[in-house]
Design a protein around this motif. Structure first.
Motif, PDB file in Angstrom:
ATOM      1  N   LEU A 126     -15.295  -4.248  60.291  1.00  0.00           N
ATOM      2  CA  LEU A 126     -14.445  -3.599  59.296  1.00  0.00           C
ATOM      3  C   LEU A 126     -13.262  -2.896  59.958  1.00  0.00           C
ATOM      4  O   LEU A 126     -13.240  -2.628  61.152  1.00  0.00           O
ATOM      5  CB  LEU A 126     -15.246  -2.600  58.462  1.00  0.00           C
ATOM      6  CG  LEU A 126     -16.031  -1.495  59.159  1.00  0.00           C
ATOM      7  CD1 LEU A 126     -15.128  -0.355  59.576  1.00  0.00           C
ATOM      8  CD2 LEU A 126     -17.079  -0.980  58.199  1.00  0.00           C
ATOM      9  N   THR A 127     -12.260  -2.625  59.148  1.00  0.00           N
ATOM     10  CA  THR A 127     -11.089  -1.890  59.592  1.00  0.00           C
ATOM     11  C   THR A 127     -10.884  -0.734  58.647  1.00  0.00           C
ATOM     12  O   THR A 127     -10.861  -0.927  57.434  1.00  0.00           O
ATOM     13  CB  THR A 127      -9.849  -2.793  59.568  1.00  0.00           C
ATOM     14  OG1 THR A 127     -10.083  -3.879  60.444  1.00  0.00           O
ATOM     15  CG2 THR A 127      -8.615  -2.043  60.025  1.00  0.00           C
ATOM     16  N   GLU A 128     -10.765   0.464  59.207  1.00  0.00           N
ATOM     17  CA  GLU A 128     -10.549   1.637  58.356  1.00  0.00           C
ATOM     18  C   GLU A 128      -9.309   2.367  58.818  1.00  0.00           C
ATOM     19  O   GLU A 128      -9.101   2.537  60.018  1.00  0.00           O
ATOM     20  CB  GLU A 128     -11.737   2.595  58.463  1.00  0.00           C
ATOM     21  CG  GLU A 128     -12.991   2.092  57.781  1.00  0.00           C
ATOM     22  CD  GLU A 128     -14.167   3.030  57.999  1.00  0.00           C
ATOM     23  OE1 GLU A 128     -15.201   2.796  57.371  1.00  0.00           O
ATOM     24  OE2 GLU A 128     -14.047   3.981  58.802  1.00  0.00           O
ATOM     25  N   ASN A 129      -8.501   2.790  57.872  1.00  0.00           N
ATOM     26  CA  ASN A 129      -7.345   3.616  58.202  1.00  0.00           C
ATOM     27  C   ASN A 129      -7.591   5.023  57.708  1.00  0.00           C
ATOM     28  O   ASN A 129      -8.286   5.233  56.727  1.00  0.00           O
ATOM     29  CB  ASN A 129      -6.087   3.062  57.550  1.00  0.00           C
ATOM     30  CG  ASN A 129      -5.581   1.851  58.292  1.00  0.00           C
ATOM     31  OD1 ASN A 129      -5.316   1.919  59.486  1.00  0.00           O
ATOM     32  ND2 ASN A 129      -5.496   0.734  57.596  1.00  0.00           N
ATOM     33  N   TYR A 130      -6.961   5.958  58.384  1.00  0.00           N
ATOM     34  CA  TYR A 130      -7.226   7.349  58.066  1.00  0.00           C
ATOM     35  C   TYR A 130      -6.005   8.147  58.484  1.00  0.00           C
ATOM     36  O   TYR A 130      -5.311   7.766  59.425  1.00  0.00           O
ATOM     37  CB  TYR A 130      -8.448   7.814  58.864  1.00  0.00           C
ATOM     38  CG  TYR A 130      -9.101   9.055  58.347  1.00  0.00           C
ATOM     39  CD1 TYR A 130      -9.988   9.005  57.285  1.00  0.00           C
ATOM     40  CD2 TYR A 130      -8.844  10.282  58.950  1.00  0.00           C
ATOM     41  CE1 TYR A 130     -10.587  10.154  56.819  1.00  0.00           C
ATOM     42  CE2 TYR A 130      -9.450  11.433  58.484  1.00  0.00           C
ATOM     43  CZ  TYR A 130     -10.330  11.363  57.409  1.00  0.00           C
ATOM     44  OH  TYR A 130     -10.938  12.493  56.951  1.00  0.00           O
ATOM     45  N   LEU A 131      -5.734   9.204  57.748  1.00  0.00           N
ATOM     46  CA  LEU A 131      -4.590  10.047  58.115  1.00  0.00           C
ATOM     47  C   LEU A 131      -5.059  11.469  58.362  1.00  0.00           C
ATOM     48  O   LEU A 131      -5.830  12.010  57.575  1.00  0.00           O
ATOM     49  CB  LEU A 131      -3.575  10.076  56.981  1.00  0.00           C
ATOM     50  CG  LEU A 131      -2.526   8.963  56.921  1.00  0.00           C
ATOM     51  CD1 LEU A 131      -1.559   9.246  55.806  1.00  0.00           C
ATOM     52  CD2 LEU A 131      -1.779   8.870  58.240  1.00  0.00           C
ATOM     53  N   ILE A 132      -4.600  12.067  59.442  1.00  0.00           N
ATOM     54  CA  ILE A 132      -4.852  13.492  59.653  1.00  0.00           C
ATOM     55  C   ILE A 132      -3.511  14.169  59.481  1.00  0.00           C
ATOM     56  O   ILE A 132      -2.546  13.824  60.169  1.00  0.00           O
ATOM     57  CB  ILE A 132      -5.372  13.767  61.066  1.00  0.00           C
ATOM     58  CG1 ILE A 132      -6.614  12.933  61.342  1.00  0.00           C
ATOM     59  CG2 ILE A 132      -5.662  15.232  61.256  1.00  0.00           C
ATOM     60  CD1 ILE A 132      -7.084  13.037  62.762  1.00  0.00           C
ATOM     61  N   SER A 133      -3.443  15.112  58.556  1.00  0.00           N
ATOM     62  CA  SER A 133      -2.110  15.674  58.315  1.00  0.00           C
ATOM     63  C   SER A 133      -1.813  16.766  59.323  1.00  0.00           C
ATOM     64  O   SER A 133      -1.907  17.947  59.044  1.00  0.00           O
ATOM     65  CB  SER A 133      -1.996  16.195  56.894  1.00  0.00           C
ATOM     66  OG  SER A 133      -3.206  16.815  56.561  1.00  0.00           O
ATOM     67  N   ALA A 134      -1.475  16.342  60.502  1.00  0.00           N
ATOM     68  CA  ALA A 134      -0.987  17.250  61.532  1.00  0.00           C
ATOM     69  C   ALA A 134       0.057  16.437  62.286  1.00  0.00           C
ATOM     70  O   ALA A 134       0.423  15.359  61.846  1.00  0.00           O
ATOM     71  CB  ALA A 134      -2.123  17.681  62.449  1.00  0.00           C
ATOM     72  N   GLY A 135       0.516  16.947  63.395  1.00  0.00           N
ATOM     73  CA  GLY A 135       1.464  16.169  64.172  1.00  0.00           C
ATOM     74  C   GLY A 135       2.893  16.481  63.813  1.00  0.00           C
ATOM     75  O   GLY A 135       3.205  17.572  63.348  1.00  0.00           O
ATOM     76  N   LEU A 136       3.752  15.522  64.005  1.00  0.00           N
ATOM     77  CA  LEU A 136       5.164  15.768  63.754  1.00  0.00           C
ATOM     78  C   LEU A 136       5.450  15.620  62.271  1.00  0.00           C
ATOM     79  O   LEU A 136       4.731  14.939  61.556  1.00  0.00           O
ATOM     80  CB  LEU A 136       5.993  14.749  64.535  1.00  0.00           C
ATOM     81  CG  LEU A 136       5.952  14.918  66.048  1.00  0.00           C
ATOM     82  CD1 LEU A 136       6.658  13.771  66.713  1.00  0.00           C
ATOM     83  CD2 LEU A 136       6.606  16.227  66.435  1.00  0.00           C
ATOM     84  N   PRO A 137       6.515  16.251  61.806  1.00  0.00           N
ATOM     85  CA  PRO A 137       6.881  16.090  60.404  1.00  0.00           C
ATOM     86  C   PRO A 137       7.187  14.623  60.133  1.00  0.00           C
ATOM     87  O   PRO A 137       7.933  13.992  60.858  1.00  0.00           O
ATOM     88  CB  PRO A 137       8.134  16.943  60.267  1.00  0.00           C
ATOM     89  CG  PRO A 137       8.606  17.180  61.652  1.00  0.00           C
ATOM     90  CD  PRO A 137       7.407  17.159  62.521  1.00  0.00           C
ATOM     91  N   GLY A 138       6.596  14.114  59.108  1.00  0.00           N
ATOM     92  CA  GLY A 138       6.828  12.718  58.766  1.00  0.00           C
ATOM     93  C   GLY A 138       6.047  11.773  59.627  1.00  0.00           C
ATOM     94  O   GLY A 138       6.131  10.573  59.479  1.00  0.00           O
ATOM     95  N   LEU A 139       5.329  12.304  60.568  1.00  0.00           N
ATOM     96  CA  LEU A 139       4.505  11.426  61.408  1.00  0.00           C
ATOM     97  C   LEU A 139       3.145  12.079  61.610  1.00  0.00           C
ATOM     98  O   LEU A 139       2.862  12.630  62.660  1.00  0.00           O
ATOM     99  CB  LEU A 139       5.186  11.175  62.751  1.00  0.00           C
ATOM    100  CG  LEU A 139       4.514  10.149  63.661  1.00  0.00           C
ATOM    101  CD1 LEU A 139       4.569   8.772  63.047  1.00  0.00           C
ATOM    102  CD2 LEU A 139       5.175  10.114  65.029  1.00  0.00           C
ATOM    103  N   PRO A 140       2.315  12.064  60.568  1.00  0.00           N
ATOM    104  CA  PRO A 140       0.976  12.623  60.757  1.00  0.00           C
ATOM    105  C   PRO A 140       0.185  11.741  61.714  1.00  0.00           C
ATOM    106  O   PRO A 140       0.619  10.635  62.046  1.00  0.00           O
ATOM    107  CB  PRO A 140       0.379  12.569  59.341  1.00  0.00           C
ATOM    108  CG  PRO A 140       1.141  11.524  58.647  1.00  0.00           C
ATOM    109  CD  PRO A 140       2.505  11.500  59.242  1.00  0.00           C
ATOM    110  N   PHE A 141      -0.941  12.241  62.160  1.00  0.00           N
ATOM    111  CA  PHE A 141      -1.767  11.447  63.063  1.00  0.00           C
ATOM    112  C   PHE A 141      -2.373  10.275  62.314  1.00  0.00           C
ATOM    113  O   PHE A 141      -3.162  10.464  61.396  1.00  0.00           O
ATOM    114  CB  PHE A 141      -2.880  12.298  63.656  1.00  0.00           C
ATOM    115  CG  PHE A 141      -2.400  13.366  64.581  1.00  0.00           C
ATOM    116  CD1 PHE A 141      -1.192  13.232  65.271  1.00  0.00           C
ATOM    117  CD2 PHE A 141      -3.134  14.518  64.786  1.00  0.00           C
ATOM    118  CE1 PHE A 141      -0.751  14.215  66.131  1.00  0.00           C
ATOM    119  CE2 PHE A 141      -2.703  15.513  65.648  1.00  0.00           C
ATOM    120  CZ  PHE A 141      -1.508  15.357  66.309  1.00  0.00           C
ATOM    121  N   HIS A 142      -1.997   9.084  62.705  1.00  0.00           N
ATOM    122  CA  HIS A 142      -2.578   7.899  62.089  1.00  0.00           C
ATOM    123  C   HIS A 142      -3.805   7.505  62.888  1.00  0.00           C
ATOM    124  O   HIS A 142      -3.734   7.384  64.100  1.00  0.00           O
ATOM    125  CB  HIS A 142      -1.589   6.739  62.107  1.00  0.00           C
ATOM    126  CG  HIS A 142      -0.437   6.927  61.180  1.00  0.00           C
ATOM    127  ND1 HIS A 142       0.521   7.888  61.361  1.00  0.00           N
ATOM    128  CD2 HIS A 142      -0.093   6.272  60.044  1.00  0.00           C
ATOM    129  CE1 HIS A 142       1.407   7.821  60.388  1.00  0.00           C
ATOM    130  NE2 HIS A 142       1.070   6.841  59.575  1.00  0.00           N
TER     131      HIS A 142
END
Lengths: 691, 221, 313, 482
Positions: free
Chosen positions: A68-84
């Motif tokens: 399987l493939t799972e995508n997830y976002l962590i809302s931190a990091g640079l503006p407009g570039l959260p941790f993918h």
């Protein structure tokens, strides 16, 4: 494919892995607060890390199995570039490798780290060890350039501090410095590669969207810039993987670290670099040029052969293991290079074969190199000795360690039925498929590569005969080796488990290939899982049964039954066994100094391949009688083997930087008039520009 | 006074200021330097007054008065007192010999003229021609700082630069707004005081005012 | 063939390897004696030697570890296993699929690895010297081995021994330059790997020249017997490998053909013995550092074989 | 009103401390003063965040998201530095390095310096900006020579002369700017107000502005410490008391860069094209390379970090020269991160040299054993300043490098060379100081580790996560600097 076990339970694999990453980070941050209860803390702390690693292993293992493939976002990091974050079969495969080894090593660490109590503050290792593991997993999970580099550098920096752990030794400090600088060079190179792929891909000129791997994947790259990006990435990841000639830091840094960390660095950290190359070349850039594969293949072969040659002449057990890592990374690269070449020629099945070989070897190397470093750590723990010239006879004192080390040595020497053989065999099979390429040039050249690989394989066996023979067999060459003792249970278990895994991986290759089929499909769009077990699970038939086949269970069964039958027949009649002194040629009294030692064992190879080393050999003879040289007294022999690349590649660069530094010193004489003149000249020059 | 005359007067004063700048470059004696510096300040103040009168700008009178006070009376006096107290009347040794310095100075003037020529065409002010002189004065002051050894001469060079700036402000723009003028004047005054403190400090710690002694902080290669 | 027949041929193959090996060695020794003008001890002498050793007590060095004691069994087991996968009497050997040429080489590798360790176990200088040299020779031989395997597999598109045998049998007339090159390379490799004369001298105990003997110097009794036997089997296995690769005609494909195949194998082995002895008598033992040249020649020949396949065929 | 009270606080306390600066409670008073400023600045920031840019007090002062972030940064770092200087200066006084009079002077000047910097940030007038820049120089120049030994006097003199000359050139630039503006808006204050100049800058004469920019560049560039105008900087940083080095490096350089950027925005809009940006990029690049190469040779700990400041100012200047949203964002972030990190490095470096009684790096060894808090603080500082993630400087360098890669890939080798050399040099120097066996431990210091770890935590946090409000500020600033 079996249904993803956890998904049916409503749990995301990614979240589980991220949770264990968080647990590891938390462990690292909390560690300094326990600095005065070290013994209790160690017994509690490392099992927790082991648990976190195991959880992450289980989740990624299941994820790879179900593809399987799972995508997830962590809302931190640079503006407009959260941790993918993305867990796909490729990252899942490497997370499995990394966290499985971390699991073993963490068990081992419980006993091992205790040996430092009273000598060094435990909190340093307790902070950076979990951070190091977390950094590796973060790197593998990342799906954008920023998060990737973040994890990458967390991994690099924490391992830097771990290398520096025993900082009282100036050698370790030098090694750490070299390591951190090389790591930074590599990281910048990777950063640039990402910048090329993101910036020149034409997507997201003024936003950060170009920095996600998704964007890079879909961007179209001109051949030139794709080549530049590949080259930069290869240099960057190569520096971390320790490919020749970027390897110089590796044999310094890996041995300098505490052995549990060496195990992780060699076994797991190098794999993240392999992962990076795979991710960039296959997944993002889709191998659009032939020379990439050729370059990877050539560099791989060079690393393999140079690594093993340096390993053979090395006297320091841990350095030997480190050089052998260079070799093994070379073998992995060879598989990858072949995969890239096949991929370029649109031969998915063969490409899948080669890439499976590479992945398999990555997995194997993690297991046996981790095991061997742990073994070396166990020896170090018992004898306080890294130099093989002072070891010997440890098999009598450390039964467990020696048996486990032997298993590791068999695996790394690519001997059946252990796992090292499977991956090397697959690599050879990939080589043997090269005649189906349509390029005449490659047809003629690739077999020579196979020959080189064969040379490497036996040289590596030779290096490990030496490593095991000199350190564990024979008579003790020093007092503290004669008084060695076995390691505590936690260390033994930590070593025994990977040894078992080595055997399992060697005996059941078809199941493993089946498990990792999703990874190979992701990379090259094809898998050998079907053909590999087409002849039955016990036979490994990479392409077809007619082509080649290998059956570890059969061989193992055969050898064992012969062994048993012979043993029983021979022992039907009791012959007495008498323990006697070994034959001493009638001179009386064999001393340990008469044994072949590490230097003498390596002598033939050193002579034959002398070109690759910078040797400095001196023999000093004190004359017994001043006048007659016919009666020499004491003789002193010293040998220094140096890496040729240091003088060829590194010294000139360092010298040039120092020279430039000296030139800039001339700017600052201390005279204020001159300073004013600079300002004056600056104004005039700038004004001339407007004129 | 008619417009034409004031232009001529102003240009005349500009020429004097330029002349004094060269004189500063050429002068060997510290006392002589002070006198020339005071004269330069005087010409500057006069020029400001003329501009103020011609263009009828009130606050320029203030800055003319400030200039007179500061540049002609206070600063030369402070420096004079300092020189007397520290007893440094000896000749000042230039690092570069004087003819060479003068030649460079001439080149700088030509350069400034050339540089400001296009700008001058744009201006509507009657004083616009003097921008070249102002720039030259700044650069000549700079040159003086580079070529002289002693701390005191550097201070005079620095103040000469400031004169050039003042001249630029009054002549090119009819003076900056008053707040700014006042602030600048205040800063210069503080600067001069700090210079004074410094010269004492240097004297006491180094036993000389020769700047060639102050070359300890440097990079060893 | 049905399962029973398969098992039967396999058993015969294993028995042949184990039992015929001393005979073959006896034949070679006899030939050698004749060529040197000496009287031969008889073709069965190796059996007698083995029997004698099996019945003797064991003198075990004081600090020998379990590695030393396990090695003879491991070596014997792996070499017998190697013998069992080479289709020399029947191309339908069931075990043949469990190892191709490369795995076969690896089986020899296990034996070598353990022998070398055993050489170092007691801690005498001869053992270590033997191990060191053995490993060096092996590493130099390996590229040539691989090149040979590669070239052979170029024809048959397989590394599986049975497939190769069947393929070559299918050719009515078999004469290609590449095969000729590879055949010579194979002979050189065989001499090196089995410790024959120009590389090693199996009968010497002269301290500076021995390699294999150095490693097993401390063995006695049944241990020594197993090591000796394994050494004989190794020569036999290499010879059968040569037969399988270069002269597989007559190898049976069913049970009925097996007796005839056995006869043919015996004839071929007799011929190989002659070739080996001719080479051994014609050459002197080399200095150890000439061995790289010798094996380099083997590699060169194998490579030429590969190149000529691409260029000429 | 907040603006005025903000300026008033530091001025008031400067006056108070001039009289009571040698009392026992003076260091605490200094902290209180700086903290008050900080609190007010936060309130101001909230104001701006809610209400947008504002112009007050007869258009003399104004504040927008660009300046307000620097205001908060300035007051914050000055407060933490005041906290650090508490222990540091007590130690110096206890060891007879400074007298009571000097303590008075030090404290007063410290507050005056903060006042000058705040004034520079809040002034709407180019002239006032210039005056406050000069005032900032004047306030610190005597602080540099506080110890009154030959080297400190020499350093202060060089600082004074070089910056004096530089600032004089900037005044010439200001005059030229006024010269151009006066033709459009006529005589009076209007010709010097930012808010005004921005509106009319299309009408300004490009040629004059080009000339003006050169003088601004050299003038303010001297204060920023750009090579080859940088020679005062290492001397001044190494010879002054450490708190002064910390604020010089962490704050003053930023303020000078701020002035330069403001000028660049004006000029670029008038001239069109990116002429000014290219000059800034050139200076930035040269500074990075030369400073990086210089790091290798340093023997004095504070001097080395002074060179590192030059390098980082070079990076920021390069970023602003590059322009574009990503680079500008990176530049702003870099200024912030650099001042937090560099000031914390100076705190630890200052204590390290107190422990061993010398600033010579050859004699500072094994800090983690002599004083683990100082040692690890220094190590983390070096890591951060070298641009290692997850510290914030990595984020900013990431942005700048990637932006540079897009527009000027040709320059990449140079930038990379500088970064690698700087990284290697810093580690080569810092590692032996922190690790290994201590040579000889001289003194125990009372190390207030709070500011160091506070700064490091902030840098770490901002490296991983940039809060929304900060992001909006920066985006606002990017909008202003477009």
């Amino acid at each position: 494919m079996s249904a993803p076990a956890l998904t049916t339970l409503g749990v995301s694999h990614t979240e589980i892995i991220l949770t264990s990453v968080c647990a590891l980070l938390l462990c690292g941050f909390l560690a300094p607060f326990f600095h005065n209860r070290e013994k209790f803390f160690t017994s509690l702390f490392f099992p927790v890390i082991a648990l976190a690693s195991f959880v992450s292993f289980a989740a990624s293992f299941l994820a790879v199995g179900s593809g399987l493939t799972e995508n997830y976002l962590i809302s931190a990091g640079l503006p407009g570039l959260p941790f993918h974050v993305r867990l796909d079969p490729l990252s899942g495969f490497f997370i499995t490798v990394v966290s499985l080894l971390s699991f073993f090593v963490s068990i081992y660490s419980v006993g091992y780290v205790k040996t430092f109590i009273g000598r060094q503050p435990i909190s340093v290792i307790a902070v950076f060890y979990p951070l190091f593991i977390a950094g590796m997993i973060m790197t593998l999970l990342a799906n954008d350039a920023f998060f990737f580099l973040m994890g990458w550098e967390v991994m690099a920096i924490s391992s830097y501090f771990l290398v520096l752990y025993e900082d009282r030794n100036p050698k370790n400090r030098r090694a750490a410095l070299l390591y951190v600088v090389m790591a930074h060079v590599g990281a910048l190179s990777i950063l640039l590669s990402f910048a090329v792929m993101a910036g020149l891909g034409g997507v997201g000129q003024e936003t950060f969207q170009g920095y996600t791997f998704d964007a890079m994947r879909s961007a179209s790259h001109t051949p030139f810039w794709a080549g530049v990006a590949f080259l930069l990435a290869f240099v960057g990841f190569g520096a971390k993987a320790g490919v020749v000639p970027l390897h110089v830091w590796l044999p310094e840094a890996h041995p300098a670290a505490p052995s549990n960390v060496s195990a992780l660095m060699s076994g797991a950290m190098l794999k993240t670099a392999v992962y990076g190359i795979l991710r960039v070349t296959f997944d993002i850039l889709h191998v659009s040029q032939l020379w990439w594969g050729e370059l990877v293949l050539i560099v791989g072969l060079l690393s393999a052969i140079m690594g093993v040659l340096y390993a053979i002449v090395e006297n320091d057990l841990k350095r030997l293991l480190a050089y052998s890592s260079v070799e093994n990374i070379g073998i992995i690269l060879v598989g990858m290079g072949l995969a890239m070449i096949f991929y370029f020629f649109h031969m998915p099945l063969l490409s899948a074969l080669a890439v499976t070989a590479a992945l398999y070897h990555a997995l194997n190397h993690a297991m046996f190199k981790g095991l061997l470093f742990m073994g070396a750590g166990s020896v170090l723990h018992a004898t306080n000795e890294r130099n093989m010239e002072n070891m010997g006879g440890l098999i009598h004192k450390m039964k467990w360690t020696s048996a486990i080390f032997l298993a590791g040595a068999l695996s790394i020497s690519a001997l059946p039925p252990f796992n090292g053989f499977v991956s090397e065999w697959l690599t050879f099979q990939a080589f043997l498929m090269s005649p189906s390429l349509t390029s005449q040039r490659l047809n003629l050249l690739i077999p020579l590569g196979a020959a080189l690989l064969a040379l490497t394989a036996v040289l590596s066996a030779s290096a490990f005969v030496k490593a095991f023979g000199v350190s564990f067999l024979g008579q003790a060459r020093s007092k503290h080796c004669a008084e060695a003792h076995e390691s505590p249970w936690s260390m033994r278990i930590g070593m025994l488990l990977p040894a078992v895994v080595c055997l399992l991986l060697g005996v059941f290759p078809s199941s493993v290939i089946n498990w990792m089929s999703s990874t190979s499909s992701l990379l090259v769009g094809e898998t050998i899982a079907k053909s590999a077990s087409g002849f039955g699970w016990a036979w490994l038939t990479p392409v077809a049964a007619q082509r080649a086949s290998y059956s570890a269970p059969m061989l193992l069964l055969g050898i064992i039954s012969v062994l048993v039958i012979v043993f029983i027949t021979l022992h039907a009649r009791k012959n007495a066994i008498h323990r006697v002194p070994p034959w001493d040629c009638g001179y009386g009294g064999l001393t340990p100094r008469m044994q072949y030692n590490s230097t003498s064992f390596a002598m033939p190879s050193r002579l034959i391949f002398g070109f690759f080393f910078r040797l400095k050999e001196t023999v000093k003879t004190d004359l017994f009688h001043k006048r007659s040289p016919a009666f020499p007294g004491k003789m002193k022999y010293s040998l220094r083997v140096r890496d040729r690349f240091w003088g060829l590649l590194y010294m000139p660069v360092i010298d040039a930087v120092f020279r430039m530094g000296k030139l800039t010193a001339k700017l600052q004489h201390g005279r204020i008039h001159i300073y004013l003149a600079y300002s004056f000249a600056t104004v005039i020059i700038l004004l001339l520009m407007v004129l | 006074m008619t417009h034409g005359i004031s232009i001529q007067l102003n240009n005349f004063l500009a020429a004097f200021i330029l002349l004094t700048s060269f004189a500063l470059l050429a002068q060997r004696r510290i006392y002589g330097l002070l006198v020339i510096f005071a004269w330069q300040g005087f010409f500057l103040s006069l020029s400001s007054a003329i501009v103020a009168y011609t263009a009828d700008i009130r606050h320029l009178y203030v800055s003319a008065a400030l200039t007179l006070l500061l540049k002609v009376i206070v600063l030369p006096y402070i420096l004079y007192a300092l020189i007397n107290k520290l007893n440094i009347f000896r000749e000042v040794e230039p690092l570069v010999n004087i003819p060479t310095t003068m030649l460079i100075g001439v080149a700088l003037v030509i350069f400034s003229y050339h540089l400001t020529a296009p700008v001058r065409e744009l201006s509507t002010l009657f004083t616009r021609t003097t921008l070249a002189v102002a720039l030259s004065t700044v650069l000549l002051g700079f040159l003086m700082m580079i070529t002289r050894k002693k701390a005191v001469t550097q201070v005079i060079g620095f103040l000469a630069m400031e004169n050039g700036l003042f001249f630029a402000a009054t002549s090119a723009t009819y003076g900056m707004p008053l707040v700014v003028e006042l602030g600048v004047a205040l800063d210069i005054l503080i600067a001069a005081l700090i210079f004074g403190i410094f010269i004492f400090q240097i004297r006491t710690t180094f036993d000389t005012l020769d700047l060639t002694e102050m070359e300890k902080l440097k990079e060893d290669s | 063939m049905n399962i029973l027949e398969q098992l039967l041929t396999e058993a015969m193959q294993i028995a042949l390897t184990a039992l015929a090996a001393p005979l073959f060695v006896g034949w070679v020794r006899m030939l050698k004696c004749w060529s040197q003008g000496r009287r031969a001890p008889g073709i069965l002498q190796p059996y007698r030697n083995l029997l004698k050793l099996f019945s003797k007590d064991i003198l075990l060095a004081e600090n020998a570890s379990w590695v030393f004691r396990a090695t003879p069994y491991v070596v014997f087991g792996t070499i017998l296993m190697a013998g069992s996968v080479i289709p020399v009497i029947s191309s339908e050997l069931p075990l043949s699929a469990s190892a191709d040429i490369i795995a076969l080489v690896a089986l020899f590798g296990i034996a070598r690895f353990f022998t070398a360790l055993a050489g170092m176990d007691v801690g005498t200088s001869f053992g270590g010297m033997g191990s060191s040299r053995e490993m060096m020779i092996a590493s130099l031989a390996e590229p040539a081995v691989l090149m040979t395997a590669f070239t052979v597999s170029l024809f048959s598109h397989s590394t599986s021994l049975s497939v190769i045998v069947k393929y070559v049998q299918g050719l009515s007339f078999f004469l290609s330059p590449s095969m000729a090159f590879v055949f010579f390379a194979f002979i050189l490799i065989m001499l090196a790997e089995t410790g024959r004369v120009p590389v090693d001298n199996p009968v010497t105990h002269l301290e500076l020249t021995m390699i294999h003997e150095g490693m097993i110097l401390e063995y006695s009794g049944r241990h020594l017997a197993l090591m000796e036997w394994a050494g004989m089997m190794k020569l036999f296995v290499f010879s059968s490998l040569g037969i399988a690769l270069f002269s597989p005609w007559g190898i049976a494909s069913d049970v009925a053909g097996v007796p005839f195949a056995l006869l043919l194998v015996a004839l071929k082995l007799t011929a190989i013995g002659v070739i080996v002895v001719l080479i051994e008598t014609g050459m002197a033992k080399m200095r150890i550092f000439r061995v790289p040249e010798f094996l380099g020649t083997a590699f060169l020949l194998a490579t030429l074989g590969m190149l000529s396949h691409f260029m000429l065929e | 009103m907040l603006i005025v009270s903000l300026l008033g606080v530091s001025l008031f306390f400067a006056a108070v401390l001039a009289f009571v600066g040698d009392r026992r409670f003076a260091p605490e008073l200094n902290v209180v003063a700086s903290l008050t400023s900080f609190v007010i600045s936060v309130a101001l920031a909230l104001d701006v965040y809610r209400g947008g840019p504002s112009v007050v007090a007869g258009e003399y002062f104004f504040v927008d998201s660009f300046s307000v972030y620097l205001v908060v940064l300035t007051t914050f770092v000055s407060a933490t530095t005041a906290y650090f200087s508490k222990n540091y200066m007590r130690f110096e006084r206890a060891h007879g390095k400074v007298s009571g009079g000097k303590m008075r002077f030090y404290h007063a000047m410290y507050q005056l310096f903060i006042f000058a910097m705040l004034l520079a940030l809040l002034a709407n007038n180019v002239g006032i900006l210039w005056i406050s820049m000069e005032l900032a120089t004047l306030a610190t120049v005597l602080l540099v020579s506080l110890y009154r030994n030959p080297s400190s006097v020499e350093a202060a003199w060089k600082y004074f002369i070089l910056c004096g000359v530089g600032i004089a050139l900037a005044l010439f630039g200001t005059i030229l700017l006024y010269f151009a503006a006066e033709k459009v808006v006529g005589q009076g204050v209007q010709g010097l107000l930012w808010t005004n100049l921005i509106k009319i800058n299309a009408k300004l004469e490009p040629r004059v502005l080009a000339l003006a920019f050169i003088f601004f560049m050299v003038g303010y560039g001297t204060k920023v410490g750009l090579v080859p105008l940088h020679n005062w900087l290492p001397d001044a940083h190494s010879e002054g008391p450490t708190p002064v080095s910390a604020v010089l490096s962490g704050l003053l350089l930023n303020i000078a860069l701020y002035a330069l950027i403001r000028c660049k925005v004006l000029v670029n809009m008038a001239i069109g094209g990116d002429w000014a940006g290219k000059i800034m990029m050139g200076f930035g690049l040269i500074s990075m390379v030369i400073a990086a190469l210089s790091l290798y040779r340093q023997k004095d700990i504070k001097r080395m970090f002074a060179y590192s400041s030059i390098e980082h100012m070079g990076i920021s200047t390069f970023a602003f020269g590059l322009g574009g949203p990503i680079a500008t964002f990176g530049g702003l972030l870099h200024m912030l991160m650099h001042s937090l990190t560099k000031s914390s490095i100076f705190y630890t470096a200052g204590h390290a040299s107190q422990i061993y009684g010398t600033q010579s790096m050859a004699h500072i060894r094994g800090l983690i054993r002599a004083n683990p808090k100082v040692g690890w603080g220094l190590m983390f500082g070096v890591l951060a300043i070298a641009g290692a993630p997850p510290f914030g400087l990595f984020a900013s360098e990431f942005l700048i490098i990637t932006a540079a890669m897009k527009t000027t890939p040709v320059l990449m080798p140079v930038i990379l060379f500088a970064l690698v050399v700087a990284f290697a040099a810093l580690f080569r120097k810092a590692q032996p100081m922190v690790f290994g066996d201590p040579t000889h431990k001289r003194e125990d210091v009372n190390f207030g580790s709070l500011p160091v770890y506070l700064h490091m935590a902030l840098v770490l946090f901002l490296g991983v996560y940039i809060p929304v409000f900060l992001q909006n500020w920066f985006l606002g600033a990017v909008e202003i600097l477009k």
